[in-house]
Design a protein around this motif. Sequence first.
Motif, PDB file in Angstrom:
ATOM      1  N   VAL A   1       1.705   9.757  14.868  1.00 12.59           N
ATOM      2  CA  VAL A   1       0.344   9.615  14.347  1.00 12.59           C
ATOM      3  C   VAL A   1       0.342   8.685  13.144  1.00 12.59           C
ATOM      4  N   ALA A   2       1.307   8.905  12.227  1.00  9.55           N
ATOM      5  CA  ALA A   2       1.358   8.084  11.019  1.00  9.55           C
ATOM      6  C   ALA A   2       1.633   6.628  11.344  1.00  9.55           C
ATOM      7  N   ALA A   3       2.371   6.395  12.420  1.00  7.25           N
ATOM      8  CA  ALA A   3       2.713   5.029  12.779  1.00  7.25           C
ATOM      9  C   ALA A   3       1.583   4.314  13.495  1.00  7.25           C
ATOM     10  N   GLY A   4       0.512   5.063  13.788  1.00  7.22           N
ATOM     11  CA  GLY A   4      -0.638   4.425  14.412  1.00  7.22           C
ATOM     12  C   GLY A   4      -0.598   4.450  15.925  1.00  7.22           C
ATOM     13  N   VAL A   5       0.283   5.259  16.526  1.00 10.80           N
ATOM     14  CA  VAL A   5       0.341   5.364  17.972  1.00 10.80           C
ATOM     15  C   VAL A   5      -0.953   5.964  18.507  1.00 10.80           C
ATOM     16  N   LEU A   6      -1.576   6.829  17.720  1.00 16.24           N
ATOM     17  CA  LEU A   6      -2.849   7.416  18.093  1.00 16.24           C
ATOM     18  C   LEU A   6      -3.945   6.776  17.254  1.00 16.24           C
ATOM     19  N   PRO A   7      -4.504   5.656  17.688  1.00 20.94           N
ATOM     20  CA  PRO A   7      -5.473   4.936  16.858  1.00 20.94           C
ATOM     21  C   PRO A   7      -6.747   5.724  16.679  1.00 20.94           C
ATOM     22  N   PRO A   8      -7.286   5.825  15.444  1.00 19.04           N
ATOM     23  CA  PRO A   8      -8.451   6.639  15.192  1.00 19.04           C
ATOM     24  C   PRO A   8      -9.764   5.973  15.520  1.00 19.04           C
ATOM     25  N   VAL A   9      -9.808   4.658  15.660  1.00 21.35           N
ATOM     26  CA  VAL A   9     -11.098   4.011  15.856  1.00 21.35           C
ATOM     27  C   VAL A   9     -11.001   2.902  16.878  1.00 21.35           C
ATOM     28  N   ALA A  10     -12.155   2.546  17.400  1.00 24.38           N
ATOM     29  CA  ALA A  10     -12.285   1.324  18.173  1.00 24.38           C
ATOM     30  C   ALA A  10     -12.952   0.297  17.284  1.00 24.38           C
ATOM     31  N   ARG A  11     -12.430  -0.944  17.315  1.00 24.56           N
ATOM     32  CA  ARG A  11     -12.936  -1.956  16.391  1.00 24.56           C
ATOM     33  C   ARG A  11     -13.830  -2.955  17.106  1.00 24.56           C
TER      34      ARG A  11
ATOM     35  N   ALA B   1      -7.127  12.067   8.382  1.00 22.77           N
ATOM     36  CA  ALA B   1      -6.845  11.179   7.250  1.00 22.77           C
ATOM     37  C   ALA B   1      -6.916   9.716   7.679  1.00 22.77           C
ATOM     38  N   LEU B   2      -6.419   9.408   8.871  1.00 24.73           N
ATOM     39  CA  LEU B   2      -6.489   8.042   9.375  1.00 24.73           C
ATOM     40  C   LEU B   2      -7.933   7.626   9.635  1.00 24.73           C
TER      41      LEU B   2
ATOM     42  N   ILE C   1     -10.642   8.847   8.177  1.00 29.97           N
ATOM     43  CA  ILE C   1     -11.324   8.671   6.895  1.00 29.97           C
ATOM     44  C   ILE C   1     -10.946   7.344   6.262  1.00 29.97           C
ATOM     45  N   ALA C   2      -9.671   6.979   6.330  1.00 29.19           N
ATOM     46  CA  ALA C   2      -9.239   5.698   5.772  1.00 29.19           C
ATOM     47  C   ALA C   2      -9.965   4.541   6.445  1.00 29.19           C
ATOM     48  N   ASP C   3     -10.106   4.607   7.764  1.00 24.20           N
ATOM     49  CA  ASP C   3     -10.811   3.543   8.461  1.00 24.20           C
ATOM     50  C   ASP C   3     -12.294   3.537   8.118  1.00 24.20           C
ATOM     51  N   ALA C   4     -12.877   4.715   7.977  1.00 25.16           N
ATOM     52  CA  ALA C   4     -14.285   4.779   7.591  1.00 25.16           C
ATOM     53  C   ALA C   4     -14.507   4.144   6.226  1.00 25.16           C
ATOM     54  N   LEU C   5     -13.511   4.234   5.363  1.00 21.57           N
ATOM     55  CA  LEU C   5     -13.597   3.632   4.024  1.00 21.57           C
ATOM     56  C   LEU C   5     -13.293   2.137   4.046  1.00 21.57           C
ATOM     57  N   GLY C   6     -12.872   1.625   5.192  1.00 20.49           N
ATOM     58  CA  GLY C   6     -12.475   0.228   5.256  1.00 20.49           C
ATOM     59  C   GLY C   6     -11.110  -0.016   4.659  1.00 20.49           C
ATOM     60  N   GLU C   7     -10.275   1.046   4.615  1.00 16.77           N
ATOM     61  CA  GLU C   7      -8.945   0.952   4.007  1.00 16.77           C
ATOM     62  C   GLU C   7      -7.879   1.517   4.955  1.00 16.77           C
ATOM     63  N   PRO C   8      -7.759   0.973   6.165  1.00 12.18           N
ATOM     64  CA  PRO C   8      -6.801   1.549   7.127  1.00 12.18           C
ATOM     65  C   PRO C   8      -5.360   1.521   6.637  1.00 12.18           C
ATOM     66  N   ASP C   9      -4.996   0.510   5.884  1.00 10.95           N
ATOM     67  CA  ASP C   9      -3.616   0.436   5.393  1.00 10.95           C
ATOM     68  C   ASP C   9      -3.292   1.599   4.463  1.00 10.95           C
TER      69      ASP C   9
ATOM     70  N   GLN D   1      -2.351   4.611   6.595  1.00 12.39           N
ATOM     71  CA  GLN D   1      -0.994   4.515   7.135  1.00 12.39           C
ATOM     72  C   GLN D   1       0.044   4.763   6.049  1.00 12.39           C
ATOM     73  N   GLN D   2      -0.184   4.170   4.870  1.00 11.39           N
ATOM     74  CA  GLN D   2       0.773   4.325   3.769  1.00 11.39           C
ATOM     75  C   GLN D   2       0.841   5.772   3.290  1.00 11.39           C
ATOM     76  N   ALA D   3      -0.317   6.422   3.172  1.00 11.19           N
ATOM     77  CA  ALA D   3      -0.341   7.813   2.708  1.00 11.19           C
ATOM     78  C   ALA D   3       0.373   8.731   3.690  1.00 11.19           C
ATOM     79  N   LEU D   4       0.155   8.514   4.989  1.00 10.99           N
ATOM     80  CA  LEU D   4       0.808   9.367   5.974  1.00 10.99           C
ATOM     81  C   LEU D   4       2.301   9.092   6.048  1.00 10.99           C
ATOM     82  N   ALA D   5       2.698   7.850   5.895  1.00 12.07           N
ATOM     83  CA  ALA D   5       4.129   7.539   5.904  1.00 12.07           C
ATOM     84  C   ALA D   5       4.835   8.218   4.732  1.00 12.07           C
ATOM     85  N   ALA D   6       4.218   8.160   3.553  1.00 13.28           N
ATOM     86  CA  ALA D   6       4.809   8.818   2.380  1.00 13.28           C
ATOM     87  C   ALA D   6       4.847  10.323   2.562  1.00 13.28           C
ATOM     88  N   HIS D   7       3.771  10.862   3.118  1.00 12.92           N
ATOM     89  CA  HIS D   7       3.715  12.308   3.365  1.00 12.92           C
ATOM     90  C   HIS D   7       4.782  12.736   4.365  1.00 12.92           C
ATOM     91  N   ASP D   8       4.927  11.992   5.455  1.00 11.82           N
ATOM     92  CA  ASP D   8       5.938  12.341   6.451  1.00 11.82           C
ATOM     93  C   ASP D   8       7.337  12.340   5.852  1.00 11.82           C
TER      94      ASP D   8
END
Length: 307
Positions: free
Chosen positions: A17-27, A150-151, A153-161, A164-171
């Motif tokens: 999930v943190a690596a983005g294998v499960l993408p949260p949005v369609a762009r 969390a992913l 919400i990050a995309d909704a904020l326009g801050e997808p990176d 990803q960074q927060a989840l990587a640190a958390h993992d």
Amino acid sequence: MIDLTRRHINLALLSAVAAGVLPPVARAEQGARNIAHQLGTTAISGKPQRVVALEFSFVQTLDAFGVVPVGIADDNQAPRIEQLLGKTISYASVGTRLEPNLELVSTLSPDLIIADEIRHAAIYEQLASIAPTIVLNSWEGDYATIKQSALIIADALGEPDKGQQALAAHDTTMQALAGKMPAAETRRVLLAVATPDAMSLHTSSSFTGSVFQAIGLMPAIQSADAVESGAGLERLIAVKPDILLVATDPGGTVLDRWKDNAAWANIPAVKTGMVFEVDRNQFARFRGLRTAEMIAREILARVYKAG
């Protein structure tokens, strides 16, 4: 949207999930973000600055991204937000999580509202008429669901990176904590939330139960339902937890009475001195990445006497 709330948890899935294998949005091609959530899709452009959060886990996620909500459904208890974040922030209360005050929400002129599926589905249209609204599963969300949220919400904020960074640190943190758990642990662990009249037993599908699994522990109740409500002493005895965490609020609970009942001594956790009172906010109400880390650290410190 993929329903993650009933899956068993393991660290490999969470890393995916943190690596983005499960993408949260369609762009969309022109930069607009079509945010898929529990009740549909919401189009958001730019970076929202005035966010209203209607659940505690959303507040903790926003804090991880450096965002202070303009409004929070804090149950009219500001100290809970200070405990949730470990600091004081400036925000306007919009009432309770169960019944947020929509008039107060509107007066804040939000450009994003984050609501809970279980609590707020019935008022989704009203919320969406105030501001773009995304609806996520916090109240019954398991660990993987909270991470996926969390992913989103990050995309909704326009801050997808940042997501990803927060989840990587958390993992990384959670993997280190899981590595400190005894490899041969087979005891069954239960979180029970004590009220004045009964207990609610959190299963493998609850947030805390799935955190247990993520760090290598076995929840005492395996169930697709996150919580067993209204459990009496007889049910607790039947579950036979080897390690029992009892989440309490100040003011007295059924635990105070059950301790004096001879049948209480029949529970394996009681026999071996493995009963621990824990804070109800931290273990049952908050649900977030930092909360998961706190749960793991407290179990290490109190159950295993490890740092």
